[in-house]
Motif scaffolding. Structure first.
Motif, mmCIF file in Angstrom:
data_model
loop_
_atom_site.group_PDB
_atom_site.id
_atom_site.type_symbol
_atom_site.label_atom_id
_atom_site.label_comp_id
_atom_site.label_asym_id
_atom_site.label_seq_id
_atom_site.Cartn_x
_atom_site.Cartn_y
_atom_site.Cartn_z
ATOM 1 N N THR A 26 0.730 -1.004 -0.020
ATOM 2 C CA THR A 26 0.055 0.087 -0.123
ATOM 3 C C THR A 26 0.791 1.393 0.149
ATOM 4 O O THR A 26 1.941 1.334 0.305
ATOM 5 N N TYR A 28 -0.041 5.742 0.149
ATOM 6 C CA TYR A 28 -1.025 6.855 0.281
ATOM 7 C C TYR A 28 -0.758 8.259 -0.156
ATOM 8 O O TYR A 28 -1.491 8.790 0.001
ATOM 9 N N LEU A 45 -1.215 -0.416 -4.087
ATOM 10 C CA LEU A 45 -2.559 -0.335 -3.538
ATOM 11 C C LEU A 45 -2.791 0.918 -2.530
ATOM 12 O O LEU A 45 -2.250 1.284 -1.773
ATOM 13 N N GLY A 47 -4.995 1.771 -0.695
ATOM 14 C CA GLY A 47 -5.955 1.066 -0.013
ATOM 15 C C GLY A 47 -6.971 2.007 1.019
ATOM 16 O O GLY A 47 -6.380 3.042 1.214
ATOM 17 N N ASP A 48 -7.926 1.379 1.470
ATOM 18 C CA ASP A 48 -8.621 2.388 2.377
ATOM 19 C C ASP A 48 -8.317 1.863 3.778
ATOM 20 O O ASP A 48 -8.924 2.727 4.650
ATOM 21 N N SER A 49 -7.225 1.324 3.951
ATOM 22 C CA SER A 49 -6.614 1.413 5.162
ATOM 23 C C SER A 49 -5.930 2.579 5.626
ATOM 24 O O SER A 49 -5.612 2.927 6.367
ATOM 25 N N ASP A 87 -8.724 1.819 -3.843
ATOM 26 C CA ASP A 87 -9.899 0.885 -3.244
ATOM 27 C C ASP A 87 -11.186 1.877 -3.455
ATOM 28 O O ASP A 87 -11.052 3.147 -3.366
ATOM 29 N N LYS A 117 -10.272 -1.719 -6.598
ATOM 30 C CA LYS A 117 -10.556 -3.161 -5.786
ATOM 31 C C LYS A 117 -11.754 -2.725 -5.020
ATOM 32 O O LYS A 117 -12.152 -1.435 -4.636
ATOM 33 N N HIS A 141 -11.670 -9.023 -3.565
ATOM 34 C CA HIS A 141 -11.215 -8.895 -2.281
ATOM 35 C C HIS A 141 -11.954 -9.631 -1.421
ATOM 36 O O HIS A 141 -13.084 -9.055 -1.118
ATOM 37 N N VAL A 184 -7.607 -10.557 -3.816
ATOM 38 C CA VAL A 184 -6.993 -10.446 -2.555
ATOM 39 C C VAL A 184 -7.506 -11.213 -1.697
ATOM 40 O O VAL A 184 -8.793 -11.356 -1.576
ATOM 41 N N GLU A 186 -7.640 -11.985 2.347
ATOM 42 C CA GLU A 186 -7.082 -11.363 3.455
ATOM 43 C C GLU A 186 -7.409 -12.251 4.697
ATOM 44 O O GLU A 186 -8.807 -12.659 4.843
ATOM 45 N N ILE A 207 -2.960 -11.471 2.085
ATOM 46 C CA ILE A 207 -2.216 -10.713 3.092
ATOM 47 C C ILE A 207 -2.990 -11.465 4.230
ATOM 48 O O ILE A 207 -4.194 -11.730 4.472
ATOM 49 N N VAL A 217 0.561 -8.822 -0.517
ATOM 50 C CA VAL A 217 0.564 -7.654 -0.481
ATOM 51 C C VAL A 217 0.401 -7.142 1.293
ATOM 52 O O VAL A 217 0.078 -7.855 2.116
ATOM 53 N N VAL A 219 0.723 -3.606 4.253
ATOM 54 C CA VAL A 219 0.500 -2.255 4.564
ATOM 55 C C VAL A 219 1.814 -1.638 4.858
ATOM 56 O O VAL A 219 2.574 -2.076 5.617
#
Ligand code: KIV
Length: 291
Positions: A26, A28, A45, A47-49, A87, A117, A141, A184, A186, A207, A217, A219
């Motif tokens: 990931t 950002y 990615l 990610g919305d993480s 995401d 995603k 995912h 993905v 997870e 993950i 993948v 983070v």
């Protein structure tokens, strides 16, 4: 590396066939994307993480489409030669298809992503199909899907029994049939992830899903121990302790300013008219008018 063509979904499928693992991390923002690209990452990615590790939320649910567009665009500026997946955030693909495609358009046109995603299995297969038909690659995912954490009842390992493993297999196949270019997995047991990876012709990217996925993948903030709330999870490996380096550097800065050892001689700008300046400015004192 900058100047190189980003990976594409045809090459990813070939990599699965030849047994070459896919790498994904990931990112950002501009610096995290730039460093990931310089390190040779196959895919980034966004990610919305983001919600957890950058914006300080306790889940991914508050992350908005505007947040994702903004961060994806900065990642794209930092990693011009890397395949970028963004995401679709919480509840942006469960209304009508028009609303979903509007979100996809924003991530691609404004965010400059190469793919999107979506979390979910068979229940979102029609949506995945419509996005793919519009010419946009979709990464599936399944397994632990953080946007549904309140329904799942926490961050639980998926695929622990036969029934659950079968459900995951059906979801993976539904996404493949809908045209997803990869999936993905997870927090899925290694056994279930291995069987799903064997059954699909598209790559699986794990993950916390064991050693037999076609790619991995993780983070950014987790592997670099960068103030992440999740860095101590079993499936995360710390590759560098950047958090400690940054914290120590900042504490040293605080200490040196407090004790007046920073700035030092080498950090200051000098004039060759010291005496004249002091005289003109009265050495910082008020000018006393003689009467
Ligand atoms: O948002 C994210 O970072 C993700 C990964 C955990 C796969 O979806």
């Amino acid at each position: 590396m900058a100047g190189k063509q980003p990976l594409n979904i045809v090459k990813m499928k070939n990599m699965k066939q030849s047994g070459e693992p896919l790498t994904m991390l990931t990112a950002y923002d501009y610096p995290s994307a730039k460093l990931a690209e310089e390190a040779g990452m196959d895919m980034i990615l966004v990610g919305d993480s983001l919600g957890n590790v950058v914006l300080g939320y306790t889940s991914t649910i508050p992350v908005t489409l505007d947040d994702m567009v903004y961060h994806t665009r900065s990642v794209a500026r930092g990693a011009e030669s890397t395949f970028i997946v963004a995401d679709m955030p919480f509840m942006t693909y469960h209304g009508g298809i028009d609303e979903t495609l509007r979100g996809v358009r924003r991530l691609m046109q404004e965010g400059h992503a190469h793919a999107v995603k979506l979390e979910g299995g068979a229940e979102i297969a029609d949506t995945v199909k419509r996005i793919v038909q519009s010419g946009v690659p979709v990464l599936g995912h399944i397994g632990l899907t953080p946007q549904s954490v309140n329904q799942i009842g926490g961050y639980r390992i998926q695929g622990k029994d036969v029934k659950d493993a079968q459900r995951l297999m059906e979801d993976a196949k539904a996404l493949e049939a809908a045209g997803a270019f990869a999936v993905v997995l997870e927090l899925v047991t290694e056994e279930a992830a291995a069987e799903i990876s064997k059954a699909l012709t598209i790559p699986t990217i794990g993950i916390g899903a064991g050693r037999h996925c076609d790619g991995q993948v993780l983070v950014y903030h987790d592997i670099l121990k960068y103030a992440s709330p999740y860095r101590d999870k079993r499936f995360v490996k710390t590759y560098a302790d950047v958090g400690t380096i940054i914290r120590n550097g900042i504490s040293q800065y605080v200490k040196e300013v407090k004790e007046r050892s920073f700035p030092a001689e080498e950090h200051v700008f000098k004039s060759d008219q010291k005496a004249a300046i002091e005289a003109a400015l009265y050495g910082g004192k008020e000018k006393v008018n003689a009467t």
